[in-house]
Design a protein around this motif. Structure first.
Motif, PDB file in Angstrom:
ATOM      1  N   LEU A   1       0.824  -1.207   0.000  1.00  0.00           N
ATOM      2  CA  LEU A   1       0.000   0.000   0.000  1.00  0.00           C
ATOM      3  C   LEU A   1       0.859   1.259   0.000  1.00  0.00           C
ATOM      4  CD1 LEU A   1      -2.912  -0.952   2.431  1.00  0.00           C
ATOM      5  CD2 LEU A   1      -3.032  -0.616  -0.034  1.00  0.00           C
ATOM      6  N   GLY A   2       1.975   1.228   0.722  1.00  0.00           N
ATOM      7  CA  GLY A   2       2.903   2.363   0.744  1.00  0.00           C
ATOM      8  C   GLY A   2       3.486   2.619  -0.643  1.00  0.00           C
ATOM      9  N   VAL A   3       3.851   1.555  -1.341  1.00  0.00           N
ATOM     10  CA  VAL A   3       4.396   1.691  -2.692  1.00  0.00           C
ATOM     11  C   VAL A   3       3.329   2.263  -3.629  1.00  0.00           C
ATOM     12  CG1 VAL A   3       5.248   0.373  -4.677  1.00  0.00           C
ATOM     13  CG2 VAL A   3       6.163  -0.091  -2.405  1.00  0.00           C
ATOM     14  N   VAL A   4       2.105   1.797  -3.502  1.00  0.00           N
ATOM     15  CA  VAL A   4       1.015   2.300  -4.341  1.00  0.00           C
ATOM     16  C   VAL A   4       0.775   3.793  -4.074  1.00  0.00           C
ATOM     17  CG1 VAL A   4      -1.483   2.156  -4.724  1.00  0.00           C
ATOM     18  CG2 VAL A   4      -0.114   0.075  -4.627  1.00  0.00           C
ATOM     19  N   VAL A   5       0.820   4.201  -2.786  1.00  0.00           N
ATOM     20  CA  VAL A   5       0.612   5.607  -2.446  1.00  0.00           C
ATOM     21  C   VAL A   5       1.741   6.471  -3.018  1.00  0.00           C
ATOM     22  CG1 VAL A   5       0.570   7.250  -0.511  1.00  0.00           C
ATOM     23  CG2 VAL A   5      -0.798   5.175  -0.406  1.00  0.00           C
ATOM     24  N   VAL A   6       2.986   6.002  -2.902  1.00  0.00           N
ATOM     25  CA  VAL A   6       4.114   6.763  -3.449  1.00  0.00           C
ATOM     26  C   VAL A   6       3.992   6.887  -4.974  1.00  0.00           C
ATOM     27  CG1 VAL A   6       6.616   6.712  -3.812  1.00  0.00           C
ATOM     28  CG2 VAL A   6       5.682   6.262  -1.541  1.00  0.00           C
ATOM     29  N   ILE A   7       3.675   5.789  -5.627  1.00  0.00           N
ATOM     30  CA  ILE A   7       3.525   5.825  -7.094  1.00  0.00           C
ATOM     31  C   ILE A   7       2.397   6.771  -7.485  1.00  0.00           C
ATOM     32  CG2 ILE A   7       2.832   4.455  -9.097  1.00  0.00           C
ATOM     33  CD1 ILE A   7       4.405   2.112  -7.859  1.00  0.00           C
ATOM     34  N   LEU A   8       1.264   6.712  -6.798  1.00  0.00           N
ATOM     35  CA  LEU A   8       0.138   7.593  -7.095  1.00  0.00           C
ATOM     36  C   LEU A   8       0.509   9.056  -6.869  1.00  0.00           C
ATOM     37  CD1 LEU A   8      -2.888   7.851  -7.828  1.00  0.00           C
ATOM     38  CD2 LEU A   8      -3.357   7.702  -5.375  1.00  0.00           C
ATOM     39  N   THR A   9       1.248   9.339  -5.782  1.00  0.00           N
ATOM     40  CA  THR A   9       1.648  10.710  -5.486  1.00  0.00           C
ATOM     41  C   THR A   9       2.619  11.239  -6.544  1.00  0.00           C
ATOM     42  OG1 THR A   9       1.369  10.289  -3.124  1.00  0.00           O
ATOM     43  CG2 THR A   9       2.683  12.209  -3.731  1.00  0.00           C
ATOM     44  N   VAL A  10       3.600  10.440  -6.923  1.00  0.00           N
ATOM     45  CA  VAL A  10       4.564  10.869  -7.937  1.00  0.00           C
ATOM     46  C   VAL A  10       3.859  11.079  -9.277  1.00  0.00           C
ATOM     47  CG1 VAL A  10       6.573  10.134  -9.287  1.00  0.00           C
ATOM     48  CG2 VAL A  10       6.550   9.845  -6.807  1.00  0.00           C
TER      49      VAL A  10
ATOM     50  N   ILE B   1      -0.994  17.862  -3.417  1.00  0.00           N
ATOM     51  CA  ILE B   1      -0.650  16.478  -3.768  1.00  0.00           C
ATOM     52  C   ILE B   1       0.452  15.942  -2.869  1.00  0.00           C
ATOM     53  CG2 ILE B   1       0.415  15.071  -5.581  1.00  0.00           C
ATOM     54  CD1 ILE B   1      -1.081  16.887  -7.617  1.00  0.00           C
ATOM     55  N   ILE B   2       1.452  16.773  -2.582  1.00  0.00           N
ATOM     56  CA  ILE B   2       2.586  16.294  -1.772  1.00  0.00           C
ATOM     57  C   ILE B   2       2.238  16.252  -0.284  1.00  0.00           C
ATOM     58  CG2 ILE B   2       4.948  16.892  -1.050  1.00  0.00           C
ATOM     59  CD1 ILE B   2       5.381  17.906  -3.918  1.00  0.00           C
ATOM     60  N   LEU B   3       1.512  17.250   0.222  1.00  0.00           N
ATOM     61  CA  LEU B   3       1.228  17.319   1.660  1.00  0.00           C
ATOM     62  C   LEU B   3       0.106  16.384   2.106  1.00  0.00           C
ATOM     63  CD1 LEU B   3       1.596  21.154   2.272  1.00  0.00           C
ATOM     64  CD2 LEU B   3       3.242  19.346   2.756  1.00  0.00           C
ATOM     65  N   LEU B   4      -0.802  16.052   1.226  1.00  0.00           N
ATOM     66  CA  LEU B   4      -1.878  15.114   1.561  1.00  0.00           C
ATOM     67  C   LEU B   4      -1.696  13.867   0.697  1.00  0.00           C
ATOM     68  CD1 LEU B   4      -4.827  17.674   1.529  1.00  0.00           C
ATOM     69  CD2 LEU B   4      -3.617  16.801   3.530  1.00  0.00           C
ATOM     70  N   PRO B   5      -0.926  12.886   1.168  1.00  0.00           N
ATOM     71  CA  PRO B   5      -0.480  11.778   0.320  1.00  0.00           C
ATOM     72  C   PRO B   5      -1.577  10.989  -0.397  1.00  0.00           C
ATOM     73  CG  PRO B   5       0.605  11.692   2.444  1.00  0.00           C
ATOM     74  CD  PRO B   5      -0.392  12.792   2.503  1.00  0.00           C
ATOM     75  N   VAL B   6      -2.662  10.674   0.199  1.00  0.00           N
ATOM     76  CA  VAL B   6      -3.689   9.897  -0.485  1.00  0.00           C
ATOM     77  C   VAL B   6      -4.784  10.810  -1.021  1.00  0.00           C
ATOM     78  CG1 VAL B   6      -5.427   8.087  -0.204  1.00  0.00           C
ATOM     79  CG2 VAL B   6      -3.219   7.863   0.922  1.00  0.00           C
ATOM     80  N   ILE B   7      -5.210  11.744  -0.219  1.00  0.00           N
ATOM     81  CA  ILE B   7      -6.318  12.618  -0.590  1.00  0.00           C
ATOM     82  C   ILE B   7      -5.907  13.595  -1.697  1.00  0.00           C
ATOM     83  CG2 ILE B   7      -7.921  14.360   0.276  1.00  0.00           C
ATOM     84  CD1 ILE B   7      -7.669  12.972   3.015  1.00  0.00           C
TER      85      ILE B   7
END
Length: 144
Positions: free
Chosen positions: A8-17, A43-49
């Motif tokens: 899930l962490g990898v997915v969040v990082v990929i989505l944020t980038v 986008i950067i400060l709210l990682p998922v939202i």
């Protein structure tokens, strides 16, 4: 459990980038809501939202040519494009005109010159090859 959280962490990082890069290179005329720099901060400060908000709200849809300064930004099938259809009509008209002109030229080629007497004003009815000698038909003359 660790693998799930790591995934899930990898997915969040990929989505944020992805969302940050997409926002950075996106057409500024289509960004909705807040300016580009503010979207990148969200986008950067709210990682998922933040990335989800960018993908749902921030990315504006393509608009018609009138609001984009005359550029057509959406893809259109050729049979729905009035400019393309007008071009086809012009091409058909031009081809028809060319055929008509070629037919006229062919008709002119088929016309035989009159054999008995002059039929056009200004003609004498004489064959230019059967003129009097001395009109340039001198033997041995090079410029004739």
């Amino acid at each position: 459990m660790f693998r799930l959280l790591f995934g899930l962490g990898v997915v969040v990082v990929i989505l944020t980038v992805y969302a940050a890069v997409d926002c950075a290179v996106f057409d500024r005329n289509r960004i909705r809501g807040i300016p580009r720099w503010a979207w990148i901060l969200v986008i950067i400060l709210l990682p998922v939202i933040g990335p989800v908000l960018w993908l749902l709200i921030g990315r504006g849809r393509r608009t018609s040519a009138a609001s984009t300064g005359g550029r057509i930004t959406r893809s259109m099938a050729p049979d729905d494009d009035p400019d393309f259809l007008r071009g086809l009509d012009r091409a058909k008209d031009q081809e028809r005109r060319i055929r008509d002109l070629e037919q006229e030229l062919a008709d002119f080629d088929k016309m035989d010159p009159p054999t008995d007497g002059p039929s056009r004003p200004g003609t004498t009815g004489l064959d230019p090859k059967k003129t009097e000698p001395g009109d340039g038909d001198q033997p041995g003359r090079r410029d004739a």
